[in-house]
Design a protein around this motif. Sequence first.
Motif, PDB file in Angstrom:
ATOM      1  N   MET A 265       0.817  -1.210   0.000  1.00 25.15           N
ATOM      2  CA  MET A 265       0.000   0.000   0.000  1.00 25.15           C
ATOM      3  C   MET A 265       0.857   1.270   0.000  1.00 25.15           C
ATOM      4  N   THR A 266       2.074   1.149   0.536  1.00 18.95           N
ATOM      5  CA  THR A 266       2.947   2.325   0.579  1.00 18.95           C
ATOM      6  C   THR A 266       3.250   2.827  -0.823  1.00 18.95           C
ATOM      7  N   ASP A 267       3.589   1.893  -1.724  1.00 16.97           N
ATOM      8  CA  ASP A 267       3.883   2.282  -3.095  1.00 16.97           C
ATOM      9  C   ASP A 267       2.646   2.865  -3.772  1.00 16.97           C
ATOM     10  N   LEU A 268       1.483   2.260  -3.519  1.00 18.66           N
ATOM     11  CA  LEU A 268       0.257   2.768  -4.116  1.00 18.66           C
ATOM     12  C   LEU A 268      -0.050   4.172  -3.616  1.00 18.66           C
ATOM     13  N   ASN A 269       0.163   4.414  -2.339  1.00 17.16           N
ATOM     14  CA  ASN A 269      -0.052   5.759  -1.810  1.00 17.16           C
ATOM     15  C   ASN A 269       0.872   6.768  -2.471  1.00 17.16           C
ATOM     16  N   ALA A 270       2.128   6.399  -2.635  1.00 18.91           N
ATOM     17  CA  ALA A 270       3.091   7.302  -3.270  1.00 18.91           C
ATOM     18  C   ALA A 270       2.695   7.580  -4.712  1.00 18.91           C
ATOM     19  N   PHE A 271       2.266   6.544  -5.427  1.00 22.34           N
ATOM     20  CA  PHE A 271       1.829   6.735  -6.801  1.00 22.34           C
ATOM     21  C   PHE A 271       0.576   7.612  -6.866  1.00 22.34           C
ATOM     22  N   ALA A 272      -0.372   7.399  -5.953  1.00 23.40           N
ATOM     23  CA  ALA A 272      -1.599   8.192  -5.948  1.00 23.40           C
ATOM     24  C   ALA A 272      -1.293   9.666  -5.709  1.00 23.40           C
TER      25      ALA A 272
ATOM     26  N   ASP B 199     -11.394  -1.810  -4.357  1.00 29.85           N
ATOM     27  CA  ASP B 199     -10.496  -2.939  -4.083  1.00 29.85           C
ATOM     28  C   ASP B 199      -9.991  -3.582  -5.364  1.00 29.85           C
ATOM     29  N   ARG B 200     -10.879  -3.779  -6.322  1.00 29.20           N
ATOM     30  CA  ARG B 200     -10.471  -4.402  -7.583  1.00 29.20           C
ATOM     31  C   ARG B 200      -9.514  -3.485  -8.351  1.00 29.20           C
ATOM     32  N   LEU B 201      -9.766  -2.184  -8.311  1.00 31.33           N
ATOM     33  CA  LEU B 201      -8.871  -1.226  -8.975  1.00 31.33           C
ATOM     34  C   LEU B 201      -7.483  -1.282  -8.357  1.00 31.33           C
ATOM     35  N   LEU B 202      -7.417  -1.259  -7.033  1.00 32.29           N
ATOM     36  CA  LEU B 202      -6.125  -1.271  -6.362  1.00 32.29           C
ATOM     37  C   LEU B 202      -5.389  -2.589  -6.590  1.00 32.29           C
ATOM     38  N   GLU B 203      -6.123  -3.675  -6.730  1.00 32.87           N
ATOM     39  CA  GLU B 203      -5.481  -4.966  -7.014  1.00 32.87           C
ATOM     40  C   GLU B 203      -4.729  -4.953  -8.334  1.00 32.87           C
ATOM     41  N   THR B 204      -5.165  -4.138  -9.273  1.00 30.00           N
ATOM     42  CA  THR B 204      -4.463  -4.047 -10.554  1.00 30.00           C
ATOM     43  C   THR B 204      -3.136  -3.314 -10.423  1.00 30.00           C
ATOM     44  N   GLY B 205      -2.988  -2.518  -9.360  1.00 30.54           N
ATOM     45  CA  GLY B 205      -1.819  -1.665  -9.210  1.00 30.54           C
ATOM     46  C   GLY B 205      -2.058  -0.251  -9.699  1.00 30.54           C
ATOM     47  N   ALA B 206      -3.262   0.031 -10.168  1.00 32.25           N
ATOM     48  CA  ALA B 206      -3.612   1.382 -10.611  1.00 32.25           C
ATOM     49  C   ALA B 206      -4.002   2.242  -9.413  1.00 32.25           C
TER      50      ALA B 206
END
Length: 247
Positions: A1-8, A98-105
């Motif tokens: 989740m850390t990487d996803l937060n940084a990307f967001a 949840d499904r969106l985040l599972e893709t890595g987007a």
Amino acid sequence: MTDLNAFAEALRALHSGEMLVLPNVWDAASAEVVAEAGFPAIATASAAVSAMLGFPDGEGAPWQEMFAAAGRVARAVPLPVTVDAEAGYGLAPREFVDRLLETGAVGCNLEDTDHRTGELVDAQQHAQRLAEIRSAATEAGVPIVVNARVDAFLGDRGIPEPERLAEAIRRGRLYREAGADCVYPIGVGRRAEIAALVSELACPVNGNVGGELDLAALREVGVARVSYGPRFYRAALEGFRTAIGKL
């Protein structure tokens, strides 16, 4: 989740300052081309992805296949990815997130057309759905970037041409208040209209090249983000058609 937060957060920041240009992709290979060209983020185009998968646009493809394609794009590039998620495929807000985040987007387009009827959904109803998706993203712990597409300018949605600008502004304000990060009035080709939208909405606005508008004009009126939909996918197919015609 850390990487996803940084990307967001990185994707959200790209909507301020220099205009964000997103040449839309349809698979991992096209995403790699855009990344190698130096663009700071990747955006998919639903019409291109669904065509690549063998389905019609407008939620004609199963959401599982669309999200699987998005996942392959996200795994191919070390950049924030935003997904053209059409109208959200009828998924409940938390499941959608949840499904969106599972893709890595970490971002998505959500449009206000009901693809079962081809008509615009009620603006208040759509704003409520956007608010629920924003709340679901907060619960999930990743502040996804929501690009709220307004379809009032599309000629087959039943809005008379003289009323389209006012209706787009009305809808855009509701969607922004509901938590959208950017408003996308697709189909605007007149400089005066996109300038009015930028002024009246007072938030990041997504524009398209076409009609009176090129990148310079969009930049001059203050557009924050530019996307191309399936344009490059179609150009790639045309190049392939031309090449094989010479064999």
